[in-house]
Scaffold this active site. Structure first.
Site, PDB file in Angstrom:
ATOM      1  CB  CYS A  99      -0.927  -0.002   1.210  1.00 50.05           C
ATOM      2  SG  CYS A  99      -2.013   1.439   1.308  1.00 50.05           S
ATOM      3  CB  CYS A 195      -5.488  -0.065   5.902  1.00 50.08           C
ATOM      4  SG  CYS A 195      -4.874  -0.681   4.323  1.00 50.08           S
TER       5      CYS A 195
END
EC number: 2.8.1.13
Length: 379
Positions: A99, A195
């Site tokens: 990410c 996340c």
């Protein structure tokens, strides 16, 4: 208002809020940008809208422009598809590393520049410095919060354009700053876990995308102990979620995952937390990434982490011609897991890292179908 020189990634959390506040206090022309990386899946567990409202409130208090970008498609293609493929192969990926590389320091950086900013800033606990003509990634001052492990895939161009305004702070001091500045996020709980999953049942979430097959749980000798709901739900060293009751002839002690055979759909367990089946002294990686652009030498000593918040472990690193590395540790390591990240350090400086491909743990070696990488000498 003048074009902002720095674009802060405002997540709606306290860390990015203080990062933005500190830059404003320094008189920098700042704007905030909120990234939505996961589309609402209808589960009710996605906190993106709440986080966005908090980010808007922070930018309003600081009187800086607020921007929004939806990167959920880029996240799916650059991070989540890899995440699923790794789990399907029986490995344990680290999506936060991808990410950062694929979204926060690529698409976010591009969006910031399109909006006229020269640099970006995030609320990571890390630092950037110029060392010997190169940009270096340094650990955060608060070692208990240091996030350089998740940033080890960054390169020179990204670090040259990045600020970490809270990297010199201890978490307690950051909370105090947020409270004194009356930031609306000052008491907000830190986010944990992956996340896009949030605080939800990981097994239920993964089962939406990877239909699992139940199978046998065996000890390393092949004795059937119980049944598992799917091998990809487990990782090496895991204790929770096995649901193994009393086993006749075995002590009433916890069981730990010591191996996975995806092809046979078998999960291997042992009752010793420090089981010899979990121990390894060597690992082989995929192609390594070096923050300075190249390794410090073909062979060198340093310290390593094979999981987040692990104490530094002394090791010797040998770089192969294909860019992968062989690592030998000074002492045996527990539950080094293929798919996770090996991150290398020279004291406070993060050198880079790689995805772990294989280890010399006894059970992994026994289950291996391909030639062992440890039998091939590095050139």
């Amino acid at each position: 208002m003048s074009t902002p020189r720095i674009m802060v990634g405002v997540s709606g959390g306290v860390d990015s809020s203080v990062a933005a506040w500190r830059l404003v206090q320094q008189g920098e022309p700042v704007a905030g940008l909120f990234m939505q990386n996961w589309a609402d899946d209808g589960s009710g567990d996605c906190r993106a809208e709440d986080d966005r409202r908090d980010a808007v409130a922070v930018c309003g208090l600081l009187d800086i422009p607020f921007h929004f970008r939806d990167f959920s498609s880029e996240y799916w293609q650059g991070v989540f598809e890899h995440f699923l493929a790794e789990y399907a192969a029986g490995r344990t990926p680290n999506p936060d590393v991808l990410c950062n590389r694929e979204v926060k320091f690529k698409h976010f950086l591009d969006a910031a520049r399109e909006l006229g900013a020269e640099r970006i800033a995030t609320g990571h606990y890390a630092r950037v410095a110029k060392v010997g003509g190169h940009w270096a990634l340094l650990r955060g001052a608060d070692r208990s919060k240091d996030q350089s492990y998740f940033l080890h895939q960054l390169g020179q161009a990204q670090l040259a354009a990045t600020l970490f305004p809270i990297g010199d702070l201890q978490k307690n001091d950051l909370r105090r700053i947020a409270r004194d500045a009356r930031l609306p996020t000052h008491a907000k709980k830190d986010s944990t876990g992956i996340c896009f999953i949030g605080e939800r049942d990981f097994r239920e979430f993964l089962g939406r995308y990877l239909p699992a097959r139940s199978g046998q749980i065996q000890d390393p000798d092949g004795t059937v102990i119980a049944e598992h709901p799917g091998v990809f739900y487990f990782t090496l060293g895991q204790r929770e979620g096995l649901n193994i009751g009393g086993v006749r002839g075995r002590p009433a002690a916890p069981w730990y995952v010591v191996g996975k055979d995806v092809a046979s759909n078998v999960l291997y367990v042992d009752q010793d937390r420090e089981s010899p089946w979990l121990q390894s002294t060597r690992l082989h990686s995929e192609t390594a990434h070096w923050i300075a652009g190249a390794p410090p030498a073909r062979e060198f000593t340093c310290t390593a982490q094979t999981r987040y918040r692990q104490p530094d472990e002394p090791c010797t690193v040998r770089v192969r011609d294909d860019g992968s590395v062989d690592v030998r540790f000074a002492r045996p390591q527990r539950a080094v897991t293929p798919g996770q990240s090996l991150v290398l350090y020279d004291d406070e400086v993060c050198l880079g890292g790689a995805v772990i491909a294989a280890t010399d743990a006894p059970l992994e070696q026994r289950l291996r179908t391909a030639p062992s990488p440890f039998e091939v000498s590095a050139a």
